[in-house]
Design a protein around this motif. Structure first.
Motif, PDB file in Angstrom:
ATOM      1  N   PHE A 254       0.840  -1.208   0.000  1.00  0.00           N
ATOM      2  CA  PHE A 254       0.000   0.000   0.000  1.00  0.00           C
ATOM      3  C   PHE A 254       0.874   1.256   0.000  1.00  0.00           C
ATOM      4  O   PHE A 254       0.577   2.238  -0.678  1.00  0.00           O
ATOM      5  N   HIS A 255       1.945   1.223   0.783  1.00  0.00           N
ATOM      6  CA  HIS A 255       2.853   2.371   0.881  1.00  0.00           C
ATOM      7  C   HIS A 255       3.430   2.720  -0.494  1.00  0.00           C
ATOM      8  O   HIS A 255       3.325   3.849  -0.965  1.00  0.00           O
ATOM      9  N   GLU A 256       4.020   1.735  -1.134  1.00  0.00           N
ATOM     10  CA  GLU A 256       4.642   1.992  -2.440  1.00  0.00           C
ATOM     11  C   GLU A 256       3.584   2.382  -3.461  1.00  0.00           C
ATOM     12  O   GLU A 256       3.833   3.206  -4.338  1.00  0.00           O
TER      13      GLU A 256
ATOM     14  N   GLY B 253       1.040   4.142  -2.881  1.00  0.00           N
ATOM     15  CA  GLY B 253       0.771   5.567  -2.639  1.00  0.00           C
ATOM     16  C   GLY B 253       1.752   6.449  -3.397  1.00  0.00           C
ATOM     17  O   GLY B 253       1.367   7.429  -4.043  1.00  0.00           O
ATOM     18  N   HIS B 254       3.051   6.089  -3.349  1.00  0.00           N
ATOM     19  CA  HIS B 254       4.034   6.833  -4.158  1.00  0.00           C
ATOM     20  C   HIS B 254       3.661   6.727  -5.637  1.00  0.00           C
ATOM     21  O   HIS B 254       3.707   7.695  -6.378  1.00  0.00           O
ATOM     22  N   GLY B 255       3.303   5.507  -6.040  1.00  0.00           N
ATOM     23  CA  GLY B 255       2.953   5.265  -7.435  1.00  0.00           C
ATOM     24  C   GLY B 255       1.769   6.125  -7.872  1.00  0.00           C
ATOM     25  O   GLY B 255       1.761   6.683  -8.970  1.00  0.00           O
TER      26      GLY B 255
ATOM     27  N   VAL C  35       7.161  14.294   0.745  1.00  0.00           N
ATOM     28  CA  VAL C  35       7.045  13.275  -0.294  1.00  0.00           C
ATOM     29  C   VAL C  35       6.451  11.962   0.235  1.00  0.00           C
ATOM     30  O   VAL C  35       5.906  11.175  -0.533  1.00  0.00           O
ATOM     31  N   GLU C  36       6.499  11.752   1.551  1.00  0.00           N
ATOM     32  CA  GLU C  36       5.916  10.526   2.100  1.00  0.00           C
ATOM     33  C   GLU C  36       4.435  10.678   2.448  1.00  0.00           C
ATOM     34  O   GLU C  36       3.843   9.788   3.053  1.00  0.00           O
ATOM     35  N   LEU C  37       3.842  11.802   2.083  1.00  0.00           N
ATOM     36  CA  LEU C  37       2.420  11.996   2.393  1.00  0.00           C
ATOM     37  C   LEU C  37       1.520  10.953   1.713  1.00  0.00           C
ATOM     38  O   LEU C  37       0.797  10.224   2.394  1.00  0.00           O
ATOM     39  N   PRO C  38       1.553  10.813   0.382  1.00  0.00           N
ATOM     40  CA  PRO C  38       0.624   9.846  -0.234  1.00  0.00           C
ATOM     41  C   PRO C  38       0.904   8.398   0.165  1.00  0.00           C
ATOM     42  O   PRO C  38      -0.031   7.608   0.296  1.00  0.00           O
ATOM     43  N   SER C  39       2.174   8.072   0.381  1.00  0.00           N
ATOM     44  CA  SER C  39       2.514   6.681   0.698  1.00  0.00           C
ATOM     45  C   SER C  39       2.011   6.289   2.086  1.00  0.00           C
ATOM     46  O   SER C  39       1.367   5.258   2.263  1.00  0.00           O
ATOM     47  N   GLN C  40       2.274   7.141   3.072  1.00  0.00           N
ATOM     48  CA  GLN C  40       1.819   6.814   4.424  1.00  0.00           C
ATOM     49  C   GLN C  40       0.303   6.950   4.534  1.00  0.00           C
ATOM     50  O   GLN C  40      -0.333   6.245   5.309  1.00  0.00           O
TER      51      GLN C  40
HETATM   52 ZN    ZN Z   1       8.130   5.846   1.022  1.00  0.00          ZN
END
Ligand code: ZN
Length: 708
Positions: free
Chosen positions: A492-494, A496-498, A522-527
């Motif tokens: 799910f985390h990756e 989110g980056h995608g 930059v970690e907003l969508p992933s987390q």
């Molecule tokens: Zn990340």
């Protein structure tokens, strides 16, 4: 008929690469050729630009950004596919070719990034054309100017010489720092020979320790050839997996103390001592910042981040700290009680080498959660289906698998998916390479860009293509890949980056997707996506036994949920201790300070730790994140981004996770703002456009269970 010369696969420069056609031999032949071409292009461009500047011709955006991007993209495309293959299909030949070419790539990149002519042109556009530029162009221009300025391109004469000398020295020092950490980690080990010394250690861990002993030629004589059973001896090292396993499971308190003390004193004595290196790094960084016009290194670091200034970071950290401190104290007392009850001794006072052990014991007694036994409930196909359904609900998109024959791939286990709008218009593609391949694939999980959204030379729209790489358990026998809950969260985390890479609506590649997004945002969508793993509706739609179809029992769901906040006071405090230490070292400490960096850290520990650091604890000497990695005056980013992602998820909670209309509405808004705008706007503006206000720490405090 004249035979037409075909462009080598490595130099095609556009579209999806033909992975199978690229060999290590090609790398050594074609990369030097590419760099020759690019050097010529860069020199020509510089000549042309210089002539224009000398003739007082004011430049347009296209005069500068189009040719720069063309050069940069040719390099990114070719080197990008090599780096990608190096990560997912490693071989000794490939690795060799990669390391052989890498220094030349770095050399070219720094020449490019420090071109005085290009810098002057950027300034020329800034002065003369700013009114002709749109918001996105201005942000790209400003980011480029700042990045070049901070690499010293604007300096002249003596200052420039000092700056370059310092940069060189800083690179050496970081390298020495990390070598010292590595060497002192590897130099230490302890050999266990008696059954009493391995009490509590699980078989999986013991097998690894025994393997380590067997592989060590110093202990060769200790093994008789006939022995197949695991009867030792066992070698324990300071590498993270061994160290953590030992502290978590070993019942030998004195051995835990021994390994703990060895760990926290790494690189702090003798030849491998990092203390002087730390001071020199801090002094040089302050000098560098001063030369560039900043008061200190923290100001320099924060100039290119979402956080406005040091005060804003400190405020956020203090809000989390004060919430975490009270809870952490209680957690420590609970562990202390657990220890006293179990060892039937009221006298035991927990020491730092005891906390992992008792934390694990307490966790077992509280939740009795066996993560391994949950794997059958998380078969990859079902997890993907659930993830895609969630994205369809939230972001109004459709995701479908592309037929295997229709795209090039680097390994048979790789799949490709197409992302479309509800009206069937295509948005993006992504590759998924899910399974671990011990011999040829780098560990961990990551998202990388294969292609970035842009309008190409011919005026055609290029759709973004993402690489999503995981390292989860492969299928075995009839069973599909059965994932641990952690592997589900990672996916799910990756993803989110995608999503940020793929759903971008920015046509300037410099600011499309995750490009030009500040480090701390930059970690907003992933987390954010990780939060959905514990959303009941999402999880229950995924978690079905792969053979029986049986739903994950409610009790197990509750355990997963509760274990997320277990001891989170202590873990939050630990991150804050690191973040504040990093920030203050890079803003308050200097060579005239009355105290050493270590003493400053101990002052900060007063209210950011529950058990104070012991005298052997020289943690700074191994704090590679900030002295050898990219996190200097930026360690706070971990917590900063978590505040954003929690607060963003809270928007859905506030509207009600069961309220489908609201969930969809807020999901669309998240897509229109965070996922679409990428680096084209300031992250605080993007966030405000989504949330209608600045981020708040409240949600993270609640999600971490620190609001009690
Ligand atoms: Zn990340």
């Amino acid at each position: 008929m004249k035979k037409e010369k075909k462009t080598p696969a490595l130099l095609v420069g556009h579209g999806i690469p033909d992975y199978q056609e690229i060999t290590p031999k090609d790398i050594n032949i074609f990369i030097p050729k590419l760099l020759d071409d690019l050097n010529i292009d860069l020199n020509n461009l510089e000549d042309d630009l210089k002539r224009k500047l000398d003739n007082n011709i004011n430049l347009n955006w296209e005069d500068l950004f189009t040719p720069i991007h063309k050069i940069g993209e040719r390099l990114r495309w070719s080197w990008g596919v090599i780096s990608h293959l190096n990560g997912v299909c490693n071989s000794s030949d490939l690795r060799e070719a990669y390391s052989k070419q890498q220094p030349e790539i770095i050399k070219f990149t720094s020449k490019f990034g420090q071109s005085k002519v290009i810098f002057n042109c950027l300034m020329n556009i800034k002065t003369n054309r700013i009114n002709n530029l749109n918001e996105t162009q201005i942000r790209i221009l400003d980011a480029e100017i700042l990045s070049m300025k901070n690499s010293g391109v604007g300096l002249e004469g003596n200052n420039k010489d000092i700056f370059n000398k310092n940069s060189q020295r800083l690179a050496e020092l970081s390298n020495d720092f990390s070598n010292n950490v590595l060497d002192s980690t590897n130099q230490w080990s302890m050999l266990l020979t008696k059954p009493s010394e391995i009490e509590g250690l699980p078989k999986r861990v013991l097998d690894n320790f025994e393997k380590a002993a067997k592989e060590d030629k110093n202990f060769k004589d200790l093994f008789s050839n006939s022995k197949e059973d695991s009867s030792g001896p066992w070698k324990v090292g300071l590498d993270m997996p061994s160290y953590i396993s030992f502290l978590t499971y070993s019942k030998c308190r004195n051995l835990r103390e021994k390994i703990y003390k060895a760990q926290v004193s790494r690189a702090s004595v003798g030849e491998l001592n990092n203390k002087n290196i730390i001071e020199e790094i801090l002094i040089l960084r302050k000098n560098q910042a001063n030369l560039l016009g900043y008061e200190n290194w923290a100001d320099l670091s924060l100039a290119s981040k979402m956080a406005k200034d040091k005060k804003e970071v400190e405020t956020l950290l203090e809000e989390l700290r004060s919430a975490a401190f009270k809870v952490a104290k209680k957690e420590m007392i609970e562990m202390q009680e657990c220890a006293r009850n179990e060892v039937e001794s009221n006298s035991i006072n927990l020491q730092p080498w005891d906390t992992s052990f008792w934390s694990e014991k307490l966790k077992q007694s509280k939740f009795d959660l066996d993560q391994e036994s949950l794997r059958p409930y998380f078969p990859l196909p079902k997890v993907l289906e659930g993830l895609f359904n969630l994205c369809e609900r939230l972001f109004d998109i459709k995701i479908s698998k592309v037929k295997d024959a229709e795209f090039p791939k680097w390994h048979k286990d790789v799949s490709m998916f197409l992302v479309k709008n509800k009206d069937d218009s295509k948005i993006a593609y992504f590759y998924l390479d899910p399974y671990t391949r011990a011999a040829s694939k780098r560990g961990g999980a990551w998202m990388d860009d294969c292609l970035t959204r842009e309008i190409n030379d011919k005026g055609e729209k290029v759709l973004p293509v993402a690489y999503l790489i995981c390292n989860q358990t492969p299928p075995s026998g009839d069973a599909p890949s059965l994932m641990s809950f952690e592997e589900v969260s990672t996916l799910f985390h990756e993803f989110g980056h995608g999503l940020q890479h793929m759903l971008t609506e920015v046509d300037y590649p410099q600011a499309a997707g995750i490009n030009n997004v500040e480090w701390d945002a930059v970690e907003l969508p992933s987390q954010f996506m990780e939060n959905w793993c514990l959303d009941r509706k999402t999880l229950m739609s995924i978690a079905k036994h792969w053979e029986t179809g049986e739903q994950l029992p409610e009790s197990e769901y509750q355990k997963l949920k509760m274990s997320k906040t277990f001891n989170s006071g202590l873990s939050t405090l630990r991150q804050i201790h690191f973040a504040l230490t990093d920030l203050k070292l890079h803003s308050e400490w200097n060579q005239n300070s009355e105290i050493s960096p270590d003493q400053l850290r101990r002052l900060i520990a007063e209210n950011t730790t529950i058990i104070k650091p012991i005298k052997e604890d020289n943690f700074l000497c191994a704090f590679s994140h900030i002295f050898a990695g990219g996190y200097s005056a930026g360690y706070y980013s971990y917590k900063w981004a978590e505040v954003l992602s929690s607060d963003a998820f809270a928007a859905f909670e506030e509207a009600g996770l069961d309220n489908e209309d609201s969930v969809k509405k807020i999901g669309k808004l998240f897509r229109k703002t965070v996922l679409s705008l990428g680096g084209s706007r300031a992250p605080s503006d993007v966030y405000a456009a989504f949330r209608g206000r600045a981020p708040s720490t409240k949600a993270l405090i609640r999600h971490s269970g620190l609001n009690s």
